[in-house]
Design a protein around this motif. Sequence first.
Motif, PDB file in Angstrom:
ATOM      1  N   CYS A  32      82.155   5.420  66.129  1.00  0.00           N
ATOM      2  CA  CYS A  32      81.021   5.450  67.062  1.00  0.00           C
ATOM      3  C   CYS A  32      80.611   6.893  67.365  1.00  0.00           C
ATOM      4  CB  CYS A  32      81.368   4.718  68.351  1.00  0.00           C
ATOM      5  SG  CYS A  32      81.444   2.935  68.164  1.00  0.00           S
ATOM      6  N   ASP A  33      81.599   7.774  67.465  1.00  0.00           N
ATOM      7  CA  ASP A  33      81.284   9.186  67.683  1.00  0.00           C
ATOM      8  C   ASP A  33      80.446   9.734  66.532  1.00  0.00           C
ATOM      9  OD1 ASP A  33      82.708   9.166  70.049  1.00  0.00           O
ATOM     10  OD2 ASP A  33      84.496  10.108  69.177  1.00  0.00           O
ATOM     11  N   GLN A  34      80.777   9.326  65.301  1.00  0.00           N
ATOM     12  CA  GLN A  34      79.993   9.775  64.144  1.00  0.00           C
ATOM     13  C   GLN A  34      78.570   9.227  64.217  1.00  0.00           C
ATOM     14  OE1 GLN A  34      80.648  12.057  61.974  1.00  0.00           O
ATOM     15  NE2 GLN A  34      78.788  11.753  60.807  1.00  0.00           N
ATOM     16  N   VAL A  35      78.417   7.972  64.625  1.00  0.00           N
ATOM     17  CA  VAL A  35      77.073   7.404  64.806  1.00  0.00           C
ATOM     18  C   VAL A  35      76.285   8.267  65.782  1.00  0.00           C
ATOM     19  CG1 VAL A  35      75.731   5.445  65.661  1.00  0.00           C
ATOM     20  CG2 VAL A  35      77.833   5.033  64.374  1.00  0.00           C
ATOM     21  N   LEU A  36      76.900   8.609  66.898  1.00  0.00           N
ATOM     22  CA  LEU A  36      76.196   9.360  67.939  1.00  0.00           C
ATOM     23  C   LEU A  36      75.913  10.801  67.530  1.00  0.00           C
ATOM     24  CD1 LEU A  36      78.040   7.831  70.989  1.00  0.00           C
ATOM     25  CD2 LEU A  36      75.673   7.395  70.255  1.00  0.00           C
ATOM     26  N   ARG A  37      76.703  11.354  66.603  1.00  0.00           N
ATOM     27  CA  ARG A  37      76.355  12.674  66.057  1.00  0.00           C
ATOM     28  C   ARG A  37      75.082  12.584  65.217  1.00  0.00           C
ATOM     29  NH1 ARG A  37      81.887  13.487  66.381  1.00  0.00           N
ATOM     30  NH2 ARG A  37      82.474  12.503  64.425  1.00  0.00           N
ATOM     31  N   LEU A  38      74.948  11.476  64.490  1.00  0.00           N
ATOM     32  CA  LEU A  38      73.775  11.281  63.630  1.00  0.00           C
ATOM     33  C   LEU A  38      72.561  10.773  64.404  1.00  0.00           C
ATOM     34  CD1 LEU A  38      75.643   9.601  60.646  1.00  0.00           C
ATOM     35  CD2 LEU A  38      74.635  11.900  60.656  1.00  0.00           C
ATOM     36  N   ALA A  39      72.808   9.967  65.425  1.00  0.00           N
ATOM     37  CA  ALA A  39      71.728   9.347  66.202  1.00  0.00           C
ATOM     38  C   ALA A  39      72.150   9.295  67.669  1.00  0.00           C
ATOM     39  CB  ALA A  39      71.430   7.949  65.667  1.00  0.00           C
ATOM     40  N   PRO A  40      71.956  10.377  68.426  1.00  0.00           N
ATOM     41  CA  PRO A  40      72.448  10.459  69.799  1.00  0.00           C
ATOM     42  C   PRO A  40      71.962   9.351  70.739  1.00  0.00           C
ATOM     43  CG  PRO A  40      71.765  12.614  69.033  1.00  0.00           C
ATOM     44  CD  PRO A  40      71.350  11.624  67.977  1.00  0.00           C
ATOM     45  N   ALA A  41      70.851   8.724  70.431  1.00  0.00           N
ATOM     46  CA  ALA A  41      70.311   7.683  71.310  1.00  0.00           C
ATOM     47  C   ALA A  41      70.733   6.275  70.885  1.00  0.00           C
ATOM     48  CB  ALA A  41      68.780   7.776  71.337  1.00  0.00           C
ATOM     49  N   HIS A  42      71.702   6.146  70.009  1.00  0.00           N
ATOM     50  CA  HIS A  42      72.152   4.841  69.496  1.00  0.00           C
ATOM     51  C   HIS A  42      72.950   4.117  70.589  1.00  0.00           C
ATOM     52  CE1 HIS A  42      73.805   1.851  66.782  1.00  0.00           C
ATOM     53  NE2 HIS A  42      73.079   2.354  65.792  1.00  0.00           N
TER      54      HIS A  42
END
Length: 83
Positions: A32-42
């Motif tokens: 999830c941290d990687q998702v938020l690095r790529l898309a902070p508003a996810h």
Amino acid sequence: MPEPQPDTADAWYERARNLARANRLAESSDACDQVLRLAPAHVRAARLGIHCRLMVCDWRRREDDKRRVTAGLKAGEVIVGVM
């Protein structure tokens, strides 16, 4: 629908969901941290990451999680709740 690429937020989110389903919650939180690095508003990744950290009693990011929940509530987003 095309398969998500391995370096996309959607692909990382699917990985996070699958890890959570396998009860590998710490790894899911990391994904999830990687998702938020790529898309902070996810929002879904933020929600899942917080949920996973709560389930494994990982309090290291408690203050950050509290800020995200508060900001989400102010924005009308459901950050915590039934998964």
